[in-house]
Design a protein around this motif. Structure first.
Motif, PDB file in Angstrom:
ATOM      1  N   GLY A  49     -16.779  -4.570  -4.726  1.00  0.00           N
ATOM      2  CA  GLY A  49     -17.443  -4.846  -3.297  1.00  0.00           C
ATOM      3  C   GLY A  49     -16.336  -5.302  -2.178  1.00  0.00           C
ATOM      4  O   GLY A  49     -16.698  -6.094  -1.388  1.00  0.00           O
ATOM      5  N   ASN A  50     -14.865  -4.933  -2.480  1.00  0.00           N
ATOM      6  CA  ASN A  50     -13.849  -5.302  -1.539  1.00  0.00           C
ATOM      7  C   ASN A  50     -13.963  -6.852  -1.339  1.00  0.00           C
ATOM      8  O   ASN A  50     -13.799  -7.581  -0.414  1.00  0.00           O
ATOM      9  CB  ASN A  50     -14.151  -4.814  -0.363  1.00  0.00           C
ATOM     10  N   SER A  51     -14.108  -7.704  -2.496  1.00  0.00           N
ATOM     11  CA  SER A  51     -14.233  -9.105  -2.685  1.00  0.00           C
ATOM     12  C   SER A  51     -13.252  -9.642  -2.327  1.00  0.00           C
ATOM     13  O   SER A  51     -11.680  -9.301  -2.034  1.00  0.00           O
ATOM     14  CB  SER A  51     -14.588  -9.656  -3.961  1.00  0.00           C
ATOM     15  N   GLY A  52     -13.269 -10.888  -1.167  1.00  0.00           N
ATOM     16  CA  GLY A  52     -12.117 -11.531  -0.913  1.00  0.00           C
ATOM     17  C   GLY A  52     -11.030 -12.073  -1.815  1.00  0.00           C
ATOM     18  O   GLY A  52      -9.724 -12.138  -1.614  1.00  0.00           O
ATOM     19  N   ASP A  53     -11.447 -12.426  -3.088  1.00  0.00           N
ATOM     20  CA  ASP A  53     -10.815 -13.062  -4.130  1.00  0.00           C
ATOM     21  C   ASP A  53      -9.952 -11.955  -4.975  1.00  0.00           C
ATOM     22  O   ASP A  53      -9.189 -12.403  -5.759  1.00  0.00           O
ATOM     23  CB  ASP A  53     -11.748 -14.051  -4.972  1.00  0.00           C
ATOM     24  N   ILE A  54     -10.347 -10.750  -4.481  1.00  0.00           N
ATOM     25  CA  ILE A  54      -9.656  -9.831  -5.366  1.00  0.00           C
ATOM     26  C   ILE A  54      -8.454  -9.289  -4.689  1.00  0.00           C
ATOM     27  O   ILE A  54      -8.421  -8.817  -3.694  1.00  0.00           O
ATOM     28  CB  ILE A  54     -10.299  -8.487  -5.774  1.00  0.00           C
ATOM     29  N   ILE A  55      -7.212  -9.990  -5.059  1.00  0.00           N
ATOM     30  CA  ILE A  55      -5.972  -9.583  -4.335  1.00  0.00           C
ATOM     31  C   ILE A  55      -5.461  -8.367  -4.742  1.00  0.00           C
ATOM     32  O   ILE A  55      -4.764  -8.184  -5.810  1.00  0.00           O
ATOM     33  CB  ILE A  55      -5.099 -10.910  -4.385  1.00  0.00           C
ATOM     34  N   ILE A  56      -4.934  -7.690  -3.671  1.00  0.00           N
ATOM     35  CA  ILE A  56      -3.971  -6.582  -3.896  1.00  0.00           C
ATOM     36  C   ILE A  56      -2.632  -6.468  -2.966  1.00  0.00           C
ATOM     37  O   ILE A  56      -2.855  -6.594  -1.931  1.00  0.00           O
ATOM     38  CB  ILE A  56      -4.949  -5.184  -3.375  1.00  0.00           C
ATOM     39  N   ARG A  57      -1.370  -6.493  -3.516  1.00  0.00           N
ATOM     40  CA  ARG A  57      -0.540  -6.574  -3.101  1.00  0.00           C
ATOM     41  C   ARG A  57       0.425  -5.061  -3.323  1.00  0.00           C
ATOM     42  O   ARG A  57       0.648  -4.919  -4.311  1.00  0.00           O
ATOM     43  CB  ARG A  57       0.350  -7.827  -3.480  1.00  0.00           C
ATOM     44  N   GLU A  58       0.509  -4.458  -2.245  1.00  0.00           N
ATOM     45  CA  GLU A  58       1.322  -2.998  -2.339  1.00  0.00           C
ATOM     46  C   GLU A  58       2.747  -3.342  -1.880  1.00  0.00           C
ATOM     47  O   GLU A  58       3.186  -4.065  -1.220  1.00  0.00           O
ATOM     48  CB  GLU A  58       0.520  -2.091  -1.450  1.00  0.00           C
ATOM     49  N   PHE A  59       3.489  -2.631  -2.681  1.00  0.00           N
ATOM     50  CA  PHE A  59       4.978  -2.593  -2.528  1.00  0.00           C
ATOM     51  C   PHE A  59       5.815  -1.647  -3.196  1.00  0.00           C
ATOM     52  O   PHE A  59       4.964  -0.588  -3.629  1.00  0.00           O
ATOM     53  CB  PHE A  59       5.668  -4.093  -3.198  1.00  0.00           C
ATOM     54  N   THR A  60       7.120  -1.398  -2.846  1.00  0.00           N
ATOM     55  CA  THR A  60       7.974  -0.352  -3.439  1.00  0.00           C
ATOM     56  C   THR A  60       8.891  -0.809  -4.748  1.00  0.00           C
ATOM     57  O   THR A  60       9.388  -1.961  -4.305  1.00  0.00           O
ATOM     58  CB  THR A  60       8.614   0.287  -2.518  1.00  0.00           C
ATOM     59  N   ILE A  61       8.849  -0.211  -5.567  1.00  0.00           N
ATOM     60  CA  ILE A  61       9.934  -0.565  -6.643  1.00  0.00           C
ATOM     61  C   ILE A  61      10.871   0.684  -6.854  1.00  0.00           C
ATOM     62  O   ILE A  61      10.552   1.815  -6.669  1.00  0.00           O
ATOM     63  CB  ILE A  61       9.186  -0.954  -8.169  1.00  0.00           C
ATOM     64  N   GLY A  62      12.061   0.278  -7.773  1.00  0.00           N
ATOM     65  CA  GLY A  62      12.963   1.400  -7.738  1.00  0.00           C
ATOM     66  C   GLY A  62      14.115   1.463  -7.107  1.00  0.00           C
ATOM     67  O   GLY A  62      14.170   0.606  -6.128  1.00  0.00           O
ATOM     68  N   GLY A  63      15.037   2.319  -7.248  1.00  0.00           N
ATOM     69  CA  GLY A  63      16.203   2.200  -6.332  1.00  0.00           C
ATOM     70  C   GLY A  63      15.911   2.865  -5.057  1.00  0.00           C
ATOM     71  O   GLY A  63      14.705   3.219  -4.496  1.00  0.00           O
ATOM     72  N   SER A  64      16.903   2.782  -4.161  1.00  0.00           N
ATOM     73  CA  SER A  64      16.752   3.351  -2.919  1.00  0.00           C
ATOM     74  C   SER A  64      16.551   4.529  -2.794  1.00  0.00           C
ATOM     75  O   SER A  64      15.676   5.172  -1.746  1.00  0.00           O
ATOM     76  CB  SER A  64      18.087   3.064  -2.014  1.00  0.00           C
ATOM     77  N   GLU A  65      17.055   5.564  -3.625  1.00  0.00           N
ATOM     78  CA  GLU A  65      16.504   6.921  -3.568  1.00  0.00           C
ATOM     79  C   GLU A  65      15.470   7.224  -4.378  1.00  0.00           C
ATOM     80  O   GLU A  65      14.769   8.206  -4.092  1.00  0.00           O
ATOM     81  CB  GLU A  65      17.987   7.881  -4.245  1.00  0.00           C
ATOM     82  N   GLU A  66      14.892   6.584  -5.326  1.00  0.00           N
ATOM     83  CA  GLU A  66      13.896   6.678  -6.238  1.00  0.00           C
ATOM     84  C   GLU A  66      12.682   5.771  -6.123  1.00  0.00           C
ATOM     85  O   GLU A  66      12.302   5.209  -6.819  1.00  0.00           O
ATOM     86  CB  GLU A  66      14.157   6.862  -7.721  1.00  0.00           C
ATOM     87  N   GLU A  67      12.346   5.315  -4.732  1.00  0.00           N
ATOM     88  CA  GLU A  67      11.441   4.503  -4.763  1.00  0.00           C
ATOM     89  C   GLU A  67      10.003   4.930  -4.828  1.00  0.00           C
ATOM     90  O   GLU A  67       9.698   6.108  -4.572  1.00  0.00           O
ATOM     91  CB  GLU A  67      11.502   3.892  -3.227  1.00  0.00           C
ATOM     92  N   LEU A  68       9.249   4.215  -5.830  1.00  0.00           N
ATOM     93  CA  LEU A  68       7.781   4.317  -5.850  1.00  0.00           C
ATOM     94  C   LEU A  68       7.038   3.209  -5.431  1.00  0.00           C
ATOM     95  O   LEU A  68       7.343   2.358  -5.252  1.00  0.00           O
ATOM     96  CB  LEU A  68       7.606   4.645  -7.409  1.00  0.00           C
ATOM     97  N   GLN A  69       5.794   3.920  -4.879  1.00  0.00           N
ATOM     98  CA  GLN A  69       4.621   3.020  -4.267  1.00  0.00           C
ATOM     99  C   GLN A  69       4.037   2.335  -5.551  1.00  0.00           C
ATOM    100  O   GLN A  69       3.622   2.974  -6.601  1.00  0.00           O
ATOM    101  CB  GLN A  69       3.614   3.603  -3.460  1.00  0.00           C
ATOM    102  N   ALA A  70       3.777   1.129  -5.363  1.00  0.00           N
ATOM    103  CA  ALA A  70       3.107   0.200  -6.440  1.00  0.00           C
ATOM    104  C   ALA A  70       2.350  -0.723  -5.932  1.00  0.00           C
ATOM    105  O   ALA A  70       2.245  -0.981  -4.772  1.00  0.00           O
ATOM    106  CB  ALA A  70       4.195  -0.289  -7.582  1.00  0.00           C
TER     107      ALA A  70
END
Length: 525
Positions: A49-70
């Motif tokens: 229900g898109n609750s306010g206490d459910i925290i979702i933090r998006e970022f990238t991981i991996g090397g500069s050439e092989e970055e992946l969204q996580a």
């Protein structure tokens, strides 16, 4: 040992049907089929229900050439934010892949190798596993391109500090009491019994609440048949919610329609440890400080762990005093009613003259006086419990004194009736276990009616019926009045009296397997 749980089938089926009729109450056990991070995050937002206490933090991981969204997902308030910020996020943001490590599996392996030393890590492939881990305080890691999730152990949050129990107080012994955290409660028992045979089995009950339950016993001491019976009854519980151990107590007890408790609740770790050593089983429920001890016999409700800390003579005297107080709290008013109404010849002459003069000044019979005073005291008791602690005790004491004195001066009740009701109330409050004290309070009114109708004859007949009912009760197959009915020979047991430590040569008890574990001989060897 076989038992039919009355009402369980109907209630359980009704709860199961109601839960199954609403698909939002349950999480489908289907695999995480999408490999797109955006799709999986949207699925989580919609389900929660898109609750306010459910925290979702998006970022990238991996090397500069092989970055992946996580992204990491966690529930604010039930996780350890320090662990997430200083360890999980720092590790993930600093993950670098070498030239030989370019695949998604290599990235997952690097993350696993770096995070495992920090906390437990588990791979999840089902949606129900993901939501269960998320709501138990674990951090979920999703990587774009993978249909698997990683659950990182970051449980924490604010919990109540360990404090002295509010109900099971003692003069001598431990000051620790259980709290609402199941993990903390288990650790307090583990610190008292450091034995690998102390086994713990976990299960989850409640189709909506998903409450975690722990069954703790000592393997080799507890009776295997009782352990299996306890687990069987717990598995048959089909309820939407389990918010307190009382929910479970009502569903697994042998007899529902009885005023006597057949399961012992306690919030003291030393009481649980002592009962485990006697072959009992402890049922722990997350979210409550009250644990359940099974099986429980009638005499056990007058035993406290503190008996083992005092000298033998003191412990015996105090235990006998508790039994006498229970009897007084149950038959005190009825005895007075029967004696003053039907059997005046049993009272000394001078006393009966005084009582008759008091009764002549009141407009009601002894039964009406007792009923009126008992109801008033029950109201004062409940008011004292619900009031704030700062004024609860003061209002209760002042209210009882003022009402009692005013009732006597107004001629509504006699002075002797106030004394009888006060003595009965004090005896009820001095009973060590609240659940057995409530039983005496309920039966007190039944005995008062019997005494007012037939005198001592009706009172004794009612007591015989109560004792016969108690003899018919069972607690997980164990007779409720054991070892007295049926008569059992329990060698060196504390059922009859708290024996001194130097007399406990063998540890076989009423409900444990016979063993030859030597505790100590009289000569000290």
């Amino acid at each position: 040992m076989e038992r039919k749980v009355k009402g369980m089938a109907e209630d359980g089926n009704a709860s199961s049907k109601s839960a199954g009729s609403n698909p939002q109450w349950t999480v489908p056990s289907i695999p995480i089929d999408s490999t797109e991070l955006r799709v999986n995050l949207e699925q989580i937002r919609q389900k929660t229900g898109n609750s306010g206490d459910i925290i979702i933090r998006e970022f990238t991981i991996g090397g500069s050439e092989e970055e992946l969204q996580a992204a990491i997902i966690y529930v604010d308030g039930i996780v350890n934010n320090t662990t997430i910020n200083q360890f999980v996020m720092e590790v993930l943001l600093n993950v670098m892949l070498s030239n030989e490590q370019r695949t998604l599996n290599d990235l997952v392996q690097v993350i696993t190798d770096k995070i495992v030393p920090i906390g437990g890590l588990k791979t999840l492939v089902q949606w129900d596993e993901l939501y269960d881990a998320l709501l138990w305080g674990q951090t979920i890691l999703l990587i774009d391109g993978s249909n698997e999730a990683l659950a990182i152990a970051t449980s924490g949050g604010e919990v109540r500090a360990i404090d002295e129990p509010g109900t099971d107080t003692s003069i001598r012994g431990s000051r620790e009491g259980f709290v609402e955290s199941l993990t903390t409660n288990i650790s307090m028992v583990r610190r008292r019994i450091r034995n690998p045979n102390l086994w713990l089995e976990s299960m989850t009950l409640g189709q909506v609440t998903h409450t975690r339950i722990g069954i703790m016993y000592i393997n080799g001491i507890a009776d295997d048949s009782i352990v299996e019976e306890a687990k069987r009854r717990l598995r048959k519980i089909k309820l939407d919610s389990i918010l307190e151990s009382g929910y479970i107590e009502k569903m697994i007890e042998d007899q529902s329609f009885t005023p006597f408790p057949t399961i012992l609740p306690t919030e003291r770790p030393d009481t649980v440890a002592a009962n485990l050593l006697e072959g009992k089983i402890a049922i722990m429920v997350d979210g409550t400080p009250f644990m359940l001890i099974i099986p429980a016999v009638f005499n056990q409700f007058f035993q406290i762990t503190e008996d083992s800390y005092h000298r033998y003579d003191i412990s015996v005297a105090l235990r006998l005093l508790r039994i006498v107080m229970f009897i007084i709290s149950m038959i005190g008013p009825s005895f007075y009613i029967a004696a003053t109404t039907f059997h005046q010849e049993m009272i000394p002459t001078q006393l009966v003259i005084s009582l008759v003069s008091q009764l002549e000044a009141t407009p009601f019979t002894a039964f009406v006086e007792a009923l009126l005073m008992e109801v008033i005291f029950e109201i004062l008791r409940e008011a004292g419990v619900r009031m704030p602690k700062a004024i609860g005790s003061a209002v209760s004491i002042v209210g009882a004194l003022v009402i009692g004195q005013a009732a006597v001066q107004a001629g509504l009740v006699s002075t002797a009736m106030v004394i009888v009701v006060s003595l009965t109330a004090i005896s009820s409050l001095a009973t060590p276990v609240f659940s057995i004290a409530v039983s005496a309070r309920l039966l007190r009114f039944l005995l008062m009616i019997s005494a007012a109708t037939f005198g001592f004859f009706g009172m004794i007949l009612t007591l015989i019926m109560i004792i016969a009912h108690m003899c018919s009760l069972r607690s997980f197959g164990v007779p409720y009045m054991a070892p007295y009915s049926p008569m059992m020979h329990v060698k060196n047991s504390q059922v009859h009296a708290p024996l001194p430590i130097w007399m406990r040569h063998l540890v076989p008890k009423l409900m444990k397997k016979p063993t030859t574990e030597q505790v100590g001989d009289q000569d000290g060897t």
